[in-house]
Every structure is written in structure tokens, then in C-alpha cells.
Design a protein around this motif. Structure first.
Motif, PDB file in Angstrom:
ATOM      1  N   SER A   1      14.741  45.930 -15.757  1.00  0.00           N
ATOM      2  CA  SER A   1      16.094  45.407 -15.758  1.00  0.00           C
ATOM      3  C   SER A   1      16.246  44.305 -14.709  1.00  0.00           C
ATOM      4  O   SER A   1      16.843  43.251 -14.972  1.00  0.00           O
ATOM      5  N   ILE A   2      15.690  44.526 -13.535  1.00  0.00           N
ATOM      6  CA  ILE A   2      15.752  43.521 -12.472  1.00  0.00           C
ATOM      7  C   ILE A   2      14.982  42.271 -12.880  1.00  0.00           C
ATOM      8  O   ILE A   2      15.464  41.143 -12.715  1.00  0.00           O
ATOM      9  N   LEU A   3      13.789  42.449 -13.439  1.00  0.00           N
ATOM     10  CA  LEU A   3      12.994  41.296 -13.877  1.00  0.00           C
ATOM     11  C   LEU A   3      13.720  40.501 -14.955  1.00  0.00           C
ATOM     12  O   LEU A   3      13.715  39.267 -14.939  1.00  0.00           O
ATOM     13  N   LEU A   4      14.353  41.189 -15.889  1.00  0.00           N
ATOM     14  CA  LEU A   4      15.089  40.510 -16.947  1.00  0.00           C
ATOM     15  C   LEU A   4      16.222  39.666 -16.353  1.00  0.00           C
ATOM     16  O   LEU A   4      16.424  38.512 -16.739  1.00  0.00           O
ATOM     17  N   GLY A   5      16.929  40.231 -15.387  1.00  0.00           N
ATOM     18  CA  GLY A   5      17.995  39.481 -14.718  1.00  0.00           C
ATOM     19  C   GLY A   5      17.468  38.264 -13.974  1.00  0.00           C
ATOM     20  O   GLY A   5      18.083  37.191 -13.999  1.00  0.00           O
ATOM     21  N   LEU A   6      16.326  38.410 -13.335  1.00  0.00           N
ATOM     22  CA  LEU A   6      15.729  37.282 -12.622  1.00  0.00           C
ATOM     23  C   LEU A   6      15.282  36.185 -13.593  1.00  0.00           C
ATOM     24  O   LEU A   6      15.448  34.991 -13.312  1.00  0.00           O
ATOM     25  N   CYS A   7      14.737  36.578 -14.732  1.00  0.00           N
ATOM     26  CA  CYS A   7      14.331  35.604 -15.753  1.00  0.00           C
ATOM     27  C   CYS A   7      15.538  34.819 -16.254  1.00  0.00           C
ATOM     28  O   CYS A   7      15.477  33.592 -16.410  1.00  0.00           O
ATOM     29  N   GLU A   8      16.632  35.519 -16.503  1.00  0.00           N
ATOM     30  CA  GLU A   8      17.857  34.853 -16.942  1.00  0.00           C
ATOM     31  C   GLU A   8      18.335  33.850 -15.902  1.00  0.00           C
ATOM     32  O   GLU A   8      18.725  32.738 -16.229  1.00  0.00           O
ATOM     33  N   ARG A   9      18.305  34.260 -14.644  1.00  0.00           N
ATOM     34  CA  ARG A   9      18.818  33.419 -13.563  1.00  0.00           C
ATOM     35  C   ARG A   9      17.995  32.144 -13.401  1.00  0.00           C
ATOM     36  O   ARG A   9      18.550  31.048 -13.289  1.00  0.00           O
ATOM     37  N   VAL A  10      16.651  32.250 -13.389  1.00  0.00           N
ATOM     38  CA  VAL A  10      15.830  31.048 -13.204  1.00  0.00           C
ATOM     39  C   VAL A  10      15.925  30.135 -14.426  1.00  0.00           C
ATOM     40  O   VAL A  10      15.906  28.908 -14.289  1.00  0.00           O
ATOM     41  N   ALA A  11      16.060  30.713 -15.630  1.00  0.00           N
ATOM     42  CA  ALA A  11      16.213  29.901 -16.837  1.00  0.00           C
ATOM     43  C   ALA A  11      17.551  29.150 -16.794  1.00  0.00           C
ATOM     44  O   ALA A  11      17.617  27.962 -17.134  1.00  0.00           O
ATOM     45  N   PHE A  12      18.603  29.822 -16.377  1.00  0.00           N
ATOM     46  CA  PHE A  12      19.919  29.203 -16.248  1.00  0.00           C
ATOM     47  C   PHE A  12      19.867  28.026 -15.274  1.00  0.00           C
ATOM     48  O   PHE A  12      20.369  26.938 -15.558  1.00  0.00           O
ATOM     49  N   ARG A  13      19.227  28.223 -14.142  1.00  0.00           N
ATOM     50  CA  ARG A  13      19.119  27.149 -13.141  1.00  0.00           C
ATOM     51  C   ARG A  13      18.314  25.964 -13.677  1.00  0.00           C
ATOM     52  O   ARG A  13      18.652  24.812 -13.425  1.00  0.00           O
ATOM     53  N   ALA A  14      17.253  26.243 -14.402  1.00  0.00           N
ATOM     54  CA  ALA A  14      16.437  25.159 -14.971  1.00  0.00           C
ATOM     55  C   ALA A  14      17.248  24.357 -15.987  1.00  0.00           C
ATOM     56  O   ALA A  14      17.226  23.119 -15.973  1.00  0.00           O
ATOM     57  N   ARG A  15      17.971  25.050 -16.871  1.00  0.00           N
ATOM     58  CA  ARG A  15      18.797  24.351 -17.859  1.00  0.00           C
ATOM     59  C   ARG A  15      19.882  23.533 -17.176  1.00  0.00           C
ATOM     60  O   ARG A  15      20.169  22.399 -17.565  1.00  0.00           O
TER      61      ARG A  15
END
Length: 130
Positions: free
Chosen positions: A10-24
Motif C-alpha cells: 500500500s505504501i509503495l503504491l502511494g509512492l508510485c502515484e506521488r512520483v508519477a504525479f510529480r513527473a506529469r
């Protein structure tokens, strides 16, 4: 400190979302994804992988979860999990015929811009503790 495998995922999934959001948000795609895993005894592992350029959270998640399974070689509590992106290229550098991140990602980003980052998350993601 991790209590179980589901919590780590769950934590990893949240981190993936966050870094993808920042990149976009910055208009870039990453070609390298990095996982950082630190056990409670402070042993720290960094694992990276070169990937096709993306800013799509589910693509990043696939590689991060794979790196996590390879890095998690022993039992014990986890003190820290981190996800990073690097080797960026501008988003408009190469368009893909079947871009998966399109409308869904733009809609999610719009909701986050208006109501805050935690307004919307993928199923199974828990909010990050600060």
C-alpha cells in the motif's frame, strides 16, 4: 516500521502515484525507477531499473513491485521505503500510439490540483503518514 506485506504494498503504491504525479506536473517522463528499502537494523538496499520512458503510475508500480520482491530477501521489519525516478526526458519528445496515461491521469491530476493530492488515490493505497 512495516507491520505486514499488505502495508508495504500500500505504501509503495502511494509512492508510485506521488512520483508519477510529480513527473506529469513537470512535463517529464522517467527512464529509470529506483526502490530504496531500509530494514529496522538500518541495512539499506537501493535497486534501480531502466524502463521505457513513462510518467504513468501503473507502469512505475509494476517495476517497483518487481524490484521490491527481488530486494526483500530476508524477514524483518522495514524502517523505510522509497521510490524515485531519474533519467528524465521531456514529455513531448516521443508520442506513443497507445498512450495509457492520457485521460485518466489528466482527470486525476485535475482533481488533485483543485482539492489536494490526497483527494483521489488508486484502490489499495493508504495515505502516507507524515
Amino acid at each position: 516500521v512495516e507491520r505486514d506485506a499488505n502495508e508495504s504494498e500500500s505504501i509503495l503504491l502511494g509512492l508510485c502515484e506521488r512520483v508519477a504525479f510529480r513527473a506529469r506536473k513537470r512535463g517529464v517522463k522517467a527512464r529509470t525507477v529506483t526502490l530504496k528499502l531500509r530494514y529496522a537494523d538500518f541495512e539499506t538496499l537501493d535497486r534501480s531499473r531502466t524502463i521505457p520512458a513513462t510518467h504513468y503510475d501503473l507502469d512505475i508500480r509494476h517495476h517497483v513491485f518487481d524490484l521490491y520482491r527481488l530486494a526483500r530477501t530476508r524477514p524483518g521489519a522495514i524502517r523505510l521505503l522509497g521510490v524515485g525516478l531519474s533519467k528524465f526526458q521531456l514529455d513531448g519528445a516521443q508520442l506513443q500510439l497507445f498512450e495509457r496515461s492520457g485521460r485518466r491521469s489528466i482527470a486525476v491530476d485535475g482533481v488533485r490540483e483543485k482539492f489536494g493530492y490526497d483527494a483521489v488515490r488508486l484502490a489499495g493505497t493508504s495515505p502516507l503518514r507524515r
